[in-house]
Scaffold this active site. Structure first.
Site, PDB file in Angstrom:
ATOM      1  CE  LYS A 287      -3.877   2.123   2.334  1.00  0.00           C
ATOM      2  NZ  LYS A 287      -5.118   1.436   3.392  1.00  0.00           N
ATOM      3  CD  GLU A 375     -20.241  -2.838   7.830  1.00  0.00           C
ATOM      4  OE1 GLU A 375     -19.030  -1.969   7.145  1.00  0.00           O
ATOM      5  OE2 GLU A 375     -20.152  -4.076   6.734  1.00  0.00           O
ATOM      6  NE  ARG A 403     -21.253  -3.119   4.288  1.00  0.00           N
ATOM      7  CZ  ARG A 403     -20.633  -3.887   3.578  1.00  0.00           C
ATOM      8  NH1 ARG A 403     -21.039  -3.598   2.729  1.00  0.00           N
ATOM      9  NH2 ARG A 403     -19.810  -4.770   3.917  1.00  0.00           N
TER      10      ARG A 403
END
Length: 635
Positions: A287, A375, A403
């Protein structure tokens, strides 16, 4: 002067990319990184993920026949190079701006954006559906799902993987593993991916043995059980008798390989792209690749705002005397409460930095839980804690809480567990756009029994509501608050318990009563000031504070003292405060006019919050104009 991007400027579509010889691809990747840094330093977006996925984007469009072959990106933080290579290079400076290109893949924007990609973990299920459809239509179409290791922690990703071997398909899942989502990844799968080291020898031997057994008719393509046993038996020779997680799902596994080695990536993709059946390619990337500051601090450089490329100085710094962000007030207030009561815990689904749960993690690590991009699990895990006497503050971005709707109803509100749901990024969130607007929370929460729903207009009210949710009552309590700064530089007040279901008069006035909820009260106050400057008579202004229970005593007073009512909310105009007020006033027999202001019945595109508020008619100027128009109608 020579262009700094001689190769990139000649690529207007993947067809142009595929005309390059392989020895030019590394140079193209360098140009793409420079282009990303040049643009994103001036027009902020998600930097680190896209830098890490440059080679992947190039390799995919180089090897596959896009857009006929489908690439389904997960989340889309990593897809900026994809956008640049698919005809949007000249528009890239408009990224995340009003009327410009979106920060996430969006099908309405380009035929190369095959599926919406704003929320995590949906790529495998969507790509599987596309691949199964291709089989039904007898199309020789490749379908590739690109998913990060952070998104792989989401339940939907596991559901898609579990189903991948159930139907005929040639799905390719590319697991882009950089050991990060926004913050560091957590959970058993993350540890598994870090430790996993399937060798090239393993894949070679497996294929050779399979081919030999098939030749002598000891195995055939129709016998999936025998193929799986073969895979696991050979795997045991290379992995200390531990079968691969993916082989256990009857998905052929390849890797891990260096995802920042463009030639190796192209070579592997060409070898496996036409293999039959579901398969997964595990690549390792860095990253922030190519920019040392982003490699060293990937969380900070996930979305760094404006920055100086040469010095790596971030330029969007807080000014002295500014009000803090709501999220920071939440984080520090949670620590204060946790200092008082050892039953208080903090839960977040992979967003500790974004929601400022990091304060709690530092002060009380033993009561702080990052559960990954999950979630639904976050909410039910919180319910389990509450069942045993803990008081969990579960912090989820408003759009992501959608969600976990079933879990909130079934696991929290039905048994009335003392879970405090803190919805960050409520309302209009700005440049992330339609996928991230916290537009629907008031509407989807208002119909759930046993749930108290409140929204603070400023930082003092946020602290008071958190204290009220902790001490004022037991049972489910939802607090929603916006992204960004509030209006109280001196925010650390002495917290007090607020009366549940009671509003507050902010401004006396005549003829018209404005009822607002949450931080949109600031825009209403500004609108009233505009009317004062024009010498106009001003309306009354009430902060309802609570959507549920609604202050019916206040509404009875309003119904008997005002000729008209305007409701204002930074949520969907249907089903929220305005709808609740309208229903209640109708039951009271109110004969006056009612005007509802809120987010219209459409998905609001990316842009600045100010542009979005104006578009939705809930900025100060629009509210003032609505008041003047209504006054004319009352004359």
């Amino acid at each position: 002067m020579a262009t700094p991007y001689p190769l990139l400027n000649g690529i207007d579509s993947p067809k142009d990319l595929r005309s390059l010889s392989p020895d030019r691809l590394s140079e193209l990747c360098r140009e793409l990184r420079s282009f990303l840094l040049d643009v994103l330093s001036q027009h902020p977006g998600h930097l680190g993920s896209s830098l890490g996925a440059v080679e992947l984007s190039v390799a995919l469009h180089y090897v596959f026949r896009t857009p006929y072959d489908r690439i389904v990106w997960d989340v889309g933080h990593q897809a900026y190079a994809h956008k640049i290579l698919t005809g949007r290079r000249d528009q890239f400076e408009t990224l995340r701006q009003w009327g410009g290109i979106a920060g996430f893949p969006f099908p309405d924007e380009s035929e190369y954006d095959t599926f919406p990609a704003g929320h995590a973990s949906n790529s495998i299920s969507a790509a599987l559906g596309m691949s199964v459809a291709a089989e039904l239509y007898k199309e020789k179409r490749n379908v590739i799902a690109v998913i990060g290791d952070g998104s792989m922690t989401g339940g939907l990703a596991f559901e898609g993987l579990n189903n991948a071997s159930s139907f005929p398909n040639n799905l390719l899942v590319i697991l882009n593993d950089n050991n990060m989502s926004i913050d560091a990844n957590v959970g058993g799968l993350n540890h598994y991916l870090v430790d996993l080291n399937t060798s090239h020898a393993y894949n070679t031997v497996r294929y050779d043995v399979y081919r030999g057994l098939k030749h002598i008719k000891l195995i055939n393509d129709g016998n999936k059980r025998n193929i799986l046993r073969l895979n696991n038996s050979i795997k045991s020779l290379f992995s200390n008798n531990q079968s691969s997680f993916f082989d256990g799902l009857s998905i052929r596994y390849f890797g891990p390989i260096d995802g920042n080695d463009i030639l190796r990536l192209v070579e592997v993709l060409r070898k496996i792209k036409d293999l039959k059946g579901p398969k997964i390619l595990h690549i390792r990337t860095i990253k922030g690749k190519g920019y040392p500051a982003a490699e060293k601090h990937p969380t900070i450089w996930h979305a760094p705002g404006h920055f100086d490329i040469l010095t790596a100085e971030r330029l969007d710094k807080k000014k002295a005397g500014e009000a803090p962000k709501f999220q920071d007030v939440f984080g520090q207030t949670l620590v204060e409460l946790a200092d008082q009561d050892e039953r208080i815990a903090g839960i977040t689904p992979a967003m500790p930095t974004g929601c400022s749960m990091t304060y709690m993690m530092k002060a009380h690590p033993e009561r702080s839980y990052d559960v990954g991009i999950a979630e639904s699990h976050a909410v039910t895990f919180s319910a389990g804690l509450a069942r045993e006497g803990m008081i969990p503050f579960c912090n989820i971005y408003s759009s992501f809480a959608q969600r976990a709707y079933d879990q909130l109803i079934h696991d929290v509100c039905l048994p009335r567990y003392h879970v405090v749901l803190c919805l960050d990024r409520a309302g209009l969130v700005g440049e992330d756009g339609a996928t991230h607007q916290g537009a629907f929370d008031l509407s989807y929460l208002s119909c759930i029994p046993n749930l108290t729903i409140a929204a603070p207009r400023n930082e003092h009210m946020l602290r008071n509501l958190m204290y009220t949710a902790y001490k004022g009552q037991e049972g489910p309590f939802a607090i929603r608050y916006p992204r960004g700064k509030g209006s109280c530089p001196e925010w650390r007040n002495n917290m007090e318990i607020l009366p549940i279901g009671k509003g507050e008069l902010l401004q006396e006035g005549e003829k018209i009563a404005i009822l607002s909820i949450g931080a949109i009260a600031t825009e209403v106050s500004k609108a009233i000031e505009l009317l004062k400057e024009k010498g106009e008579a001003i309306p009354a202004h009430y902060d309802m504070v609570f959507l549920k229970p609604l202050d019916t005593t206040l509404l009875e007073y309003v119904a008997t003292h005002y000729q008209a009512v305007i409701t204002v909310e930074d949520g969907a105009v249907h089903g929220g405060l305005g709808s609740s007020v309208l229903e209640t006033l109708a039951e009271m027999g109110y004969q006056g006019r009612v005007k509802r202001l809120g987010i219209p019945d459409q998905f609001i595109p990316h842009g600045t919050p100010r542009e979005q508020y104006s578009f939705s008619g809930i900025d100060a100027q629009s509210i003032a104009q609505t008041i003047l128009s209504l006054k004319e109608q009352l004359r």
